[in-house]
Write a protein that holds these residues in place. Structure first.
Motif, PDB file in Angstrom:
ATOM      1  N   VAL A   1      42.825  24.956  48.989  1.00 40.67           N
ATOM      2  CA  VAL A   1      42.046  25.804  48.236  1.00 40.67           C
ATOM      3  C   VAL A   1      42.617  27.501  48.519  1.00 40.67           C
ATOM      4  CG1 VAL A   1      39.878  27.135  47.979  1.00 40.67           C
ATOM      5  CG2 VAL A   1      39.754  24.514  48.110  1.00 40.67           C
ATOM      6  N   SER A   2      42.655  27.901  49.598  1.00 36.48           N
ATOM      7  CA  SER A   2      43.430  29.242  49.844  1.00 36.48           C
ATOM      8  C   SER A   2      44.563  29.399  49.573  1.00 36.48           C
ATOM      9  CB  SER A   2      42.868  29.620  51.486  1.00 36.48           C
ATOM     10  OG  SER A   2      43.868  29.684  52.087  1.00 36.48           O
ATOM     11  N   LEU A   3      45.418  28.240  49.645  1.00 30.91           N
ATOM     12  CA  LEU A   3      46.993  28.404  49.053  1.00 30.91           C
ATOM     13  C   LEU A   3      46.939  28.709  47.654  1.00 30.91           C
ATOM     14  CD1 LEU A   3      49.368  25.894  50.752  1.00 30.91           C
ATOM     15  CD2 LEU A   3      49.744  28.297  50.493  1.00 30.91           C
ATOM     16  N   ALA A   4      46.001  27.876  46.802  1.00 25.87           N
ATOM     17  CA  ALA A   4      45.993  27.890  45.568  1.00 25.87           C
ATOM     18  C   ALA A   4      45.463  29.271  44.924  1.00 25.87           C
ATOM     19  CB  ALA A   4      45.125  26.871  44.954  1.00 25.87           C
ATOM     20  N   SER A   5      44.399  29.744  45.569  1.00 23.77           N
ATOM     21  CA  SER A   5      43.745  30.883  45.272  1.00 23.77           C
ATOM     22  C   SER A   5      44.751  32.306  45.546  1.00 23.77           C
ATOM     23  CB  SER A   5      42.464  31.270  46.226  1.00 23.77           C
ATOM     24  OG  SER A   5      42.253  32.481  45.897  1.00 23.77           O
ATOM     25  N   ASN A   6      45.380  31.909  46.566  1.00 25.81           N
ATOM     26  CA  ASN A   6      46.375  33.133  47.122  1.00 25.81           C
ATOM     27  C   ASN A   6      47.638  33.147  45.880  1.00 25.81           C
ATOM     28  OD1 ASN A   6      44.857  33.980  48.815  1.00 25.81           O
ATOM     29  ND2 ASN A   6      46.106  32.997  50.476  1.00 25.81           N
ATOM     30  N   TYR A   7      48.093  31.802  45.499  1.00 29.15           N
ATOM     31  CA  TYR A   7      49.375  31.747  44.522  1.00 29.15           C
ATOM     32  C   TYR A   7      48.896  32.121  43.192  1.00 29.15           C
ATOM     33  CZ  TYR A   7      53.245  30.285  47.015  1.00 29.15           C
ATOM     34  OH  TYR A   7      54.389  30.100  47.979  1.00 29.15           O
ATOM     35  N   ILE A   8      47.610  31.793  42.647  1.00 30.93           N
ATOM     36  CA  ILE A   8      47.123  32.314  41.510  1.00 30.93           C
ATOM     37  C   ILE A   8      47.044  33.709  41.496  1.00 30.93           C
ATOM     38  CG2 ILE A   8      45.342  32.209  39.642  1.00 30.93           C
ATOM     39  CD1 ILE A   8      45.164  29.313  40.829  1.00 30.93           C
ATOM     40  N   THR A   9      46.242  34.263  42.507  1.00 33.87           N
ATOM     41  CA  THR A   9      45.940  35.710  42.406  1.00 33.87           C
ATOM     42  C   THR A   9      47.068  36.697  42.797  1.00 33.87           C
ATOM     43  OG1 THR A   9      44.953  35.644  44.658  1.00 33.87           O
ATOM     44  CG2 THR A   9      43.504  35.460  42.769  1.00 33.87           C
ATOM     45  N   SER A  10      47.872  36.316  43.331  1.00 29.41           N
ATOM     46  CA  SER A  10      49.278  37.211  43.365  1.00 29.41           C
ATOM     47  C   SER A  10      50.395  36.780  42.823  1.00 29.41           C
ATOM     48  CB  SER A  10      49.688  37.174  45.024  1.00 29.41           C
ATOM     49  OG  SER A  10      49.767  35.851  45.535  1.00 29.41           O
ATOM     50  N   ASP A  11      51.046  35.678  43.104  1.00 24.26           N
ATOM     51  CA  ASP A  11      52.141  35.413  42.563  1.00 24.26           C
ATOM     52  C   ASP A  11      52.147  35.018  40.808  1.00 24.26           C
ATOM     53  OD1 ASP A  11      53.993  34.978  44.981  1.00 24.26           O
ATOM     54  OD2 ASP A  11      52.252  33.997  45.364  1.00 24.26           O
ATOM     55  N   MET A  12      51.345  34.288  40.710  1.00 22.16           N
ATOM     56  CA  MET A  12      51.044  33.961  39.131  1.00 22.16           C
ATOM     57  C   MET A  12      50.500  35.182  38.235  1.00 22.16           C
ATOM     58  SD  MET A  12      48.913  30.824  37.586  1.00 22.16           S
ATOM     59  CE  MET A  12      49.889  29.458  37.902  1.00 22.16           C
ATOM     60  N   LEU A  13      49.763  35.870  39.081  1.00 25.26           N
ATOM     61  CA  LEU A  13      49.353  37.268  37.744  1.00 25.26           C
ATOM     62  C   LEU A  13      50.608  38.122  38.014  1.00 25.26           C
ATOM     63  CD1 LEU A  13      45.803  37.908  39.030  1.00 25.26           C
ATOM     64  CD2 LEU A  13      46.708  36.823  36.909  1.00 25.26           C
ATOM     65  N   ALA A  14      51.376  38.154  38.974  1.00 26.26           N
ATOM     66  CA  ALA A  14      52.426  39.281  39.036  1.00 26.26           C
ATOM     67  C   ALA A  14      53.404  38.642  37.911  1.00 26.26           C
ATOM     68  CB  ALA A  14      52.891  39.136  40.248  1.00 26.26           C
ATOM     69  N   LEU A  15      53.601  37.357  38.014  1.00 30.31           N
ATOM     70  CA  LEU A  15      54.679  37.075  37.078  1.00 30.31           C
ATOM     71  C   LEU A  15      54.032  37.012  35.508  1.00 30.31           C
ATOM     72  CD1 LEU A  15      55.575  33.407  39.109  1.00 30.31           C
ATOM     73  CD2 LEU A  15      56.980  35.207  38.250  1.00 30.31           C
ATOM     74  N   LEU A  16      52.725  37.008  35.350  1.00 33.77           N
ATOM     75  CA  LEU A  16      52.094  37.089  33.951  1.00 33.77           C
ATOM     76  C   LEU A  16      51.947  38.623  33.878  1.00 33.77           C
ATOM     77  CD1 LEU A  16      49.399  34.372  34.435  1.00 33.77           C
ATOM     78  CD2 LEU A  16      51.169  34.234  32.764  1.00 33.77           C
ATOM     79  N   LYS A  17      52.608  39.468  34.586  1.00 38.47           N
ATOM     80  CA  LYS A  17      52.337  40.724  34.319  1.00 38.47           C
ATOM     81  C   LYS A  17      50.896  41.196  34.324  1.00 38.47           C
ATOM     82  CE  LYS A  17      56.989  42.234  33.753  1.00 38.47           C
ATOM     83  NZ  LYS A  17      57.185  41.117  34.674  1.00 38.47           N
TER      84      LYS A  17
END
Ligand code: ADP
Ligand code: MG
Length: 482
Positions: A336-352
């Motif tokens: 859960v925490s990996l998923a949350s971190n990847y979405i809120t940092s890496d994915m959001l950054a990628l989505l600008k």
């Protein structure tokens, strides 16, 4: 010397999402660019026309009232608010005075006075040289007005209140409430006083068209009023505007009071006994999960960081993606925490979308949304969790699949990104490196940790970054230090 206490009360308008206008069948389309196409004899105030109440707008109002815990009026009626201005072709605006649909309720702990239903005015555009253009597309669009009690104590609290209201309206599908588009408009009443029990004279600031402007204008106004009083000048009750260029409020006019409008019940419209209207009876059951409920649930269920919760609560598609991803893994804290971190940092950054509070409509976010499915994304999270790919490779895989979709596992295999965890295989590589770098190896043995870094770097180079660094390190240590 006692400090000044600021007091703020907000009046917020929001255009309701309906197919047609408040009292006629003209289209309610906030995105219409051509002026004066969504008009008809009713909203253009031709003589002899009669208004008809749009039930969808009343339904929105009742649901908003229920969501904020307000009291829904049993009896309600519409009033005429008389004034002369070209943006109001009838010479009066149909509004509610004595019997608003909603009274009371709270948002963010701020007490609401009332929420009433009215019609929006036309959009006027004042050009240079004394010409004014008027677009009546907006005239007669259903508009809610929410008034808070004077209980807000800071600019930040006022901004947060407005943000939360926007969220509720969006959750309810009642309004897009986009401030930049004027679908939600905030007016702030501000006063300061040294005496806790007595309010100072209030000033109303109009035309605040973003959350930041709301906060900046209130902050400025508090300071201005304190300065005035300190300099022996009385604060005058007036309406002020916000000059974004100068970052200042400026005087517009001395405020009219309600008796100037000569309110009276509109004789053309029926009075409503809301409790007796069948289709309004079960509306409580139609309420979705509300922002504060979702916040609570995400906290309790997953114990996420506060910033992550806020992103998932504010950004509906991203919140849904998170919940879809962790479905079936709810009890796996690391997942859960990996998923949350990847979405809120890496994915959001990628989505600008670095700014999660950006005031973007849901459709827009959805458009920019990823193609990777929650199931595939969950596969990636599992691989990360099990050390099958490094976090570096994880980011690369995400970047590659975000907009095209596909299986992270297949992608990793195809691009040889799978981490080498096989100790036997890694041991051979390490032996090779030690024998070709004997000098460095002896330095490690002598206790030079920097030298170990060099050997690790060599191993990563040979494996093209695919070796599990933790395993590499422990193997080197075993060989050289024990
Ligand atoms: P008006 O009759 O001038 O419209 P209302 O009593 O209807 O005044 O209040 C309008 C808004 O101003 C409300 O949001 C209310 O909370 C706020 N308000 C009233 N008095 C004050 C005050 N002294 N300081 C700040 N806000 C105030
Ligand atoms: Mg008022």
């Amino acid at each position: 010397m006692p400090e000044y206490t600021p007091t703020i009360g907000l009046e917020i308008h929001a255009e309701l999402k309906t197919l047609t206008k408040m009292f006629c069948n003209s289209k309610n389309d906030p995105d219409e660019k051509r002026p004066n196409v969504n008009i008809c004899p009713v909203c253009m105030a031709h003589p002899g026309t009669l208004p008809v109440i749009n039930k969808a707008a009343v339904r929105h109002m009742i649901r908003i009232g229920l969501a904020v815990g307000g009291t829904i009026a049993d009896f309600t009626e519409f009033d005429r608010k008389n004034y002369f201005y070209p943006d109001i072709p009838k010479g009066y605006q149909i509004s509610q005075y004595k019997y608003p649909i909603v009274t009371g309720g709270t948002i963010n702990g701020v007490a609401l006075t009332r929420i009433h239903l009215e019609e929006d005015t036309a959009r006027s555009q004042h050009g240079t040289g004394g010409t004014s253009l008027i677009d009546y597309n907006r005239a007669g669009v259903p508009l809610m007005e929410l008034v808070t009690e004077p209980v807000i104590k800071s600019a930040k609290q006022a901004g947060d209140f407005a943000r939360e209201l926007q969220l509720v309206l969006r959750y309810l599908g009642a309004s897009e409430a986009n401030m930049e588009k004027g679908e939600m408009r905030v007016e702030a009443n501000v006063s300061v006083s040294k005496d806790q029990d007595k309010f100072g004279t209030k000033v109303e600031i109009k035309n605040l068209n973003s959350f930041n402007v709301v906060e900046r204008a209130i902050k400025y106004e508090i300071e201005r009023q304190i300065d005035e009083i300190e300099n022996g000048v009385k604060v005058v009750q007036e309406t002020r505007g916000w000059d974004d260029g100068k970052q200042k409020t400026y005087s517009q006019r001395v405020k009219e009071s309600s008796h100037d409008y000569r309110y009276f019940p509109d004789p053309d419209l029926p009075k409503l006994k809301l409790s007796e209207i069948e289709e309004f009876k079960q509306l409580k059951e139609t309420l979705p999960e509300l922002p504060w409920q979702k916040r609570d649930r995400l906290n309790k269920e997953f114990g996420l960081r506060e910033e992550a919760v806020e992103i998932f609560v504010t950004d509906h598609p991203i919140g849904k993606f998170f919940e879809d991803t962790v479905k079936g893994h709810e009890s796996d804290k690391e997942f859960v925490s990996l998923a949350s971190n990847y979405i809120t940092s890496d994915m959001l950054a990628l989505l600008k979308l670095e700014d999660p509070t950006a005031d973007i409509g849901e459709d827009e976010v959805a458009l920019r949304m990823f193609k990777i499915s929650a199931t595939d994304f969950a596969e990636l999270i599992t691989m990360l969790k099990e050390g099958k790919v490094s976090s570096r490779a994880g980011k690369d895989i995400l970047g590659a699949l975000l907009r095209v979709g596909g299986s992270p596992k297949e992608y990793a295999e195809k691009h040889t990104l799978l981490q080498k965890n096989d100790e036997g295989e890694l041991e051979k590589i390490i032996d090779d490196i030690i024998s070709t770098n004997e000098k460095v190896a002896s330095e490690v043995k002598a206790g030079k940790t920097a030298a170990l870094q060099f050997l690790l770097g060599q191993a990563m180079k040979v494996t093209k970054g695919s070796a599990n660094p933790a395993i590499l390190k422990s193997l080197f240590e075993k060989k050289l230090l024990s």
